[in-house]
Structure formats: structure tokens, C-alpha cells
Design a protein around this motif. Structure first.
Motif, PDB file in Angstrom:
ATOM      1  N   TYR A  10     -17.602  -4.009   7.318  1.00  0.00           N
ATOM      2  CA  TYR A  10     -17.464  -2.661   6.778  1.00  0.00           C
ATOM      3  C   TYR A  10     -16.202  -2.418   5.946  1.00  0.00           C
ATOM      4  N   PHE A  11     -15.178  -3.250   6.109  1.00  0.00           N
ATOM      5  CA  PHE A  11     -13.908  -2.978   5.436  1.00  0.00           C
ATOM      6  C   PHE A  11     -13.511  -4.046   4.419  1.00  0.00           C
ATOM      7  N   ASP A  12     -13.689  -5.293   4.762  1.00  0.00           N
ATOM      8  CA  ASP A  12     -13.173  -6.390   3.942  1.00  0.00           C
ATOM      9  C   ASP A  12     -13.805  -6.403   2.559  1.00  0.00           C
ATOM     10  N   ASP A  13     -12.971  -6.143   1.551  1.00  0.00           N
ATOM     11  CA  ASP A  13     -13.425  -6.142   0.159  1.00  0.00           C
ATOM     12  C   ASP A  13     -14.504  -5.083  -0.084  1.00  0.00           C
ATOM     13  N   LYS A  14     -14.433  -3.984   0.691  1.00  0.00           N
ATOM     14  CA  LYS A  14     -15.405  -2.894   0.563  1.00  0.00           C
ATOM     15  C   LYS A  14     -14.664  -1.566   0.409  1.00  0.00           C
ATOM     16  N   ASP A  15     -15.373  -0.540  -0.015  1.00  0.00           N
ATOM     17  CA  ASP A  15     -14.746   0.753  -0.285  1.00  0.00           C
ATOM     18  C   ASP A  15     -14.042   1.339   0.939  1.00  0.00           C
ATOM     19  N   LEU A  16     -14.581   1.087   2.126  1.00  0.00           N
ATOM     20  CA  LEU A  16     -14.012   1.674   3.336  1.00  0.00           C
ATOM     21  C   LEU A  16     -12.605   1.146   3.625  1.00  0.00           C
ATOM     22  N   GLN A  17     -12.238   0.047   2.987  1.00  0.00           N
ATOM     23  CA  GLN A  17     -10.883  -0.467   3.159  1.00  0.00           C
ATOM     24  C   GLN A  17      -9.842   0.570   2.739  1.00  0.00           C
ATOM     25  N   PRO A  63       6.775  -2.533   9.392  1.00  0.00           N
ATOM     26  CA  PRO A  63       6.400  -1.477  10.351  1.00  0.00           C
ATOM     27  C   PRO A  63       5.567  -0.354   9.753  1.00  0.00           C
ATOM     28  N   GLU A  64       5.784  -0.069   8.458  1.00  0.00           N
ATOM     29  CA  GLU A  64       5.099   1.062   7.825  1.00  0.00           C
ATOM     30  C   GLU A  64       3.902   0.634   6.979  1.00  0.00           C
ATOM     31  N   GLU A  65       3.645  -0.656   6.897  1.00  0.00           N
ATOM     32  CA  GLU A  65       2.594  -1.186   6.029  1.00  0.00           C
ATOM     33  C   GLU A  65       1.205  -0.777   6.532  1.00  0.00           C
ATOM     34  N   THR A  66       0.277  -0.581   5.612  1.00  0.00           N
ATOM     35  CA  THR A  66      -1.077  -0.152   5.981  1.00  0.00           C
ATOM     36  C   THR A  66      -2.123  -1.044   5.300  1.00  0.00           C
ATOM     37  N   GLY A  67      -3.379  -0.894   5.766  1.00  0.00           N
ATOM     38  CA  GLY A  67      -4.494  -1.569   5.123  1.00  0.00           C
ATOM     39  C   GLY A  67      -4.795  -2.968   5.622  1.00  0.00           C
TER      40      GLY A  67
END
Length: 363
Positions: free
Chosen positions: A204-211, A238-242
Motif C-alpha cells: 500500500y505504501f512502497d512507491d505508491k501514492d499513500l506513501q 529523529p525528525e525524519e518521516t516517510g
């Protein structure tokens, strides 16, 4: 038998303490099954007609945690639930462990199973994210612990795993359709739960819009290969996302044994491991850096442990907490405490990442 008990039985225990003790006893049993000597399990052929009834995620009773549950355990942890800006999709670890239980998948309508999930996993693990988001956690027909070991894996375990993940997919799709409404998402899970999180990331997330909605995936207790995902990476600030965060905890100065600690030998010595205290590339932390362990006496103990990272494993010192005893010192594999040991560290870091997510969107 290895045991995990944080305080001694007092003959004057009141009713509340007895309830806490019962959770301890269950954890002793689970820790023994996970990390003790090899066990023979009752088993049977995997038969379709034996599969428990599937959950109905339109019914709130099929959710172990849900923001709309007024009687939910997590309500004692939320401080400002209505104003939380993100969602947490949490998947609990393996709790179906009895060597006498020949079922391949858990029955989510069994009251004992449901109480175990709420009293152990939701209360002591999922609560770590209540400062950052509204927690959704589906009951699912998880696989029995024996499914992870041969000869059981090839004789029903894999098929049981398909059933378990189908529940997770159904719950997640229902959540996306009816509850999410475009809000940022934290994925969280431990052990078997973390494995299912990996599959959700892939599907659902990897290389998809939901990422674009992913704050972070906290997935301790399961191996993640560096090349497992196309566009989801290990977070190193610490603050990194995604991306994702991943570790597996072992007691420092204890040598793992192949027949006793199989999880240790599934991790590559060269793989990157998250430091769940500093959340950066530092390979060790001092005891003063530790924000807090959440114990089964429902107390948070700051400055309770230090960690070092090498050989692909997070090595922890012996936790300094009230009423610990020599039995706790006999345990080498801290896998069962991957979240509890760093509860306050996770709590604060998840808030930081949600805030960072929104700041990035502003920019």
C-alpha cells in the motif's frame, strides 16, 4: 524456564495488583515459549472448515483499539485525543502460544483471546503512540507461534499466515475507506505484527501514492532487508518521516545460542539498526539519555538502561526498575520488550515526527 516478573508477590496484594500479576504470569509463559528450549506443539492438518469466523470490521467490537471505543484501555493514556493530528495503525504481536492449542489461527470472538490482546498488547505497547495519533488496532486471526518453525511452517503455518494477513488487509482497507480521511499515518507493530506491517508497506505504501501520508513505520522485532522496499527507507534522524524504524533487542554481554535464540541469527550483522533512544546514527547511548521504560507495575522508569548496537542487534543493559529480581537477570533475549523498554522514547519521538510531517507540508 526463563521468567519475566518485575515485582515479588506480596500476600497483601489488592485486586488491582492481582490483575497486574496475572499479566506478569502470562508474560512469563509467553517468554518461556518464545525463548526457552525447543517445544513440541500439539498440531493438526490445516483444514479450511476449521478456520475461525472472520472479523467484521464494520463492527467496532472487531477492533481491539478504536478512537470511538468509550471503554477502551487507551482512554487512560490519551490526554488530548480529539486534537490529535495523525492516525496510528497498530498490529499486535503473537499471543497465541500455548503448546496444547492445535489451532492454526486465533479466534477473535474468544473472550480470553480478546482480553489478552487488550490487557497485554494494547495497554503496554499500543499506548506508546497515544501522544501522536488516534490508535486503530484490529483483532485478527493471527497465526499460532508454532507456525514460524519447521515442521509446522510447511504443514499449515504458511496457509495460516495467509488467513492472518487477509484480515490485516481487510481491516486496513476498511480503515482507509471509512476512518482515515486523508490524515497522516503511523504504522506500528511488533514481531508478527511488524511482519504484517512490512506487507502493508509493500502493498500500500512502497512507491505508491499513500506513501505521501506515511509519517513513519515502527516495526521492531522483525528483520527488514535493505533492499526490501523500493522507495521506503530506514530513517536515521529523529525528525525524519516517510520511512521505517527497526530493531531487535538482546541483553548485552549475553551470547545468543542457535537453538535457543533463532531470531538473532536471522538478522544480518551488517544491517542498519535503529537506536530507539537517540533515533540517529549513533551506535550507543548513555543511561541518562533513556526517556523511560514502561513497566508492568504501570510505572515509567527513566534512565533505566543504556544500549549499544553492533552485529545487527540492539544490545541493552539490565533495566534498573523497582522490585526487579534475579529471575529477570536470567533472560537474555529482550525481544519481548522491544517496545516496553523504550516506551517513553517512542512516545516522544512519534510526536516529534508528526509535527515534522506537518512542518514539511507547510514548506
Amino acid at each position: 524456564m526463563q521468567r519475566y516478573i518485575y515485582y515479588l508477590l506480596d500476600i497483601s496484594l489488592n485486586q488491582q495488583k492481582l490483575k497486574i500479576l496475572s499479566n506478569h504470569i502470562l508474560l512469563v509463559f509467553i517468554a518461556y515459549l518464545f525463548f526457552g528450549c525447543k517445544t513440541e506443539y500439539a498440531t493438526k492438518d490445516f483444514i479450511i472448515s476449521d478456520i475461525p469466523i472472520k472479523p467484521d470490521y464494520s463492527d467496532i467490537s472487531s477492533w481491539a483499539a478504536h478512537p470511538q471505543k468509550k471503554e477502551g484501555i487507551l482512554n487512560t493514556f490519551y490526554t488530548n485525543k480529539e486534537n490529535l493530528k495523525a492516525d496510528v495503525f497498530y498490529i499486535y504481536p503473537t499471543l497465541l502460544t500455548s503448546k496444547d492449542d492445535n489451532n492454526w489461527n486465533s479466534d477473535i470472538y474468544n473472550v480470553e483471546n480478546k482480553n489478552r490482546v487488550k490487557d497485554i498488547a494494547i495497554q503496554y505497547q499500543a499506548s506508546a503512540w497515544t501522544g501522536a495519533g488516534k490508535v486503530y488496532s484490529p483483532y485478527y486471526r493471527q497465526v499460532h507461534y508454532r507456525s514460524f518453525y519447521e515442521p509446522y511452517t510447511s504443514n499449515g503455518g504458511k496457509k495460516a499466515g495467509v488467513v492472518a494477513y487477509q484480515d490485516i488487509k481487510s481491516a486496513f482497507e476498511y480503515y482507509l475507506k471509512y476512518f482515515n480521511k486523508g490524515r497522516p499515518i503511523i504504522l506500528a507493530g511488533h514481531s508478527q505484527g511488524a511482519f504484517h506491517c512490512k506487507l502493508l508497506i509493500r502493498d500500500y505504501f512502497d512507491d505508491k501514492d499513500l506513501q505521501n501520508q506515511l509519517v513513519a513505520a515502527y516495526i521492531p522485532g522483525v528483520k527488514v532487508d535493505d533492499s526490501e522496499f523500493k522507495s521506503i527507507y530506514h530513517l536515521k534522524r529523529p525528525e525524519e518521516t516517510g520511512g521505517y524504524l527497526n530493531w531487535n533487542t538482546f541483553k548485552i554481554k549475553r551470547k545468543p545460542k542457535k537453538g535457543k535464540h533463532p531470531a538473532f541469527y536471522s538478522w544480518k550483522k551488517t544491517q542498519f539498526v535503529t537506536n530507539p533512544i537517540t533515533w540517529n546514527i549513533e551506535r550507543e547511548s548513555n543511561i541518562d539519555d533513556h526517556k523511560g521504560l514502561f513497566s508492568y507495575d504501570k510505572k515509567i522508569y527513566p534512565k533505566a538502561l543504556s544500549v549499544k548496537i553492533y552485529d545487527g542487534v540492539l544490545w541493552s543493559s539490565f533495566p534498573k526498575i523497582d522490585n526487579s529480581n534475579f529471575m529477570l537477570r536470567t533472560i537474555s533475549n529482550y525481544h519481548f520488550g522491544d517496545i516496553n523498554l523504550f516506551w517513553k522514547d517512542i512516545y516522544e519521538n512519534a510526536i516529534l515526527r508528526v509535527n515534522s510531517f506537518y512542518n514539511l507540508k507547510k514548506d
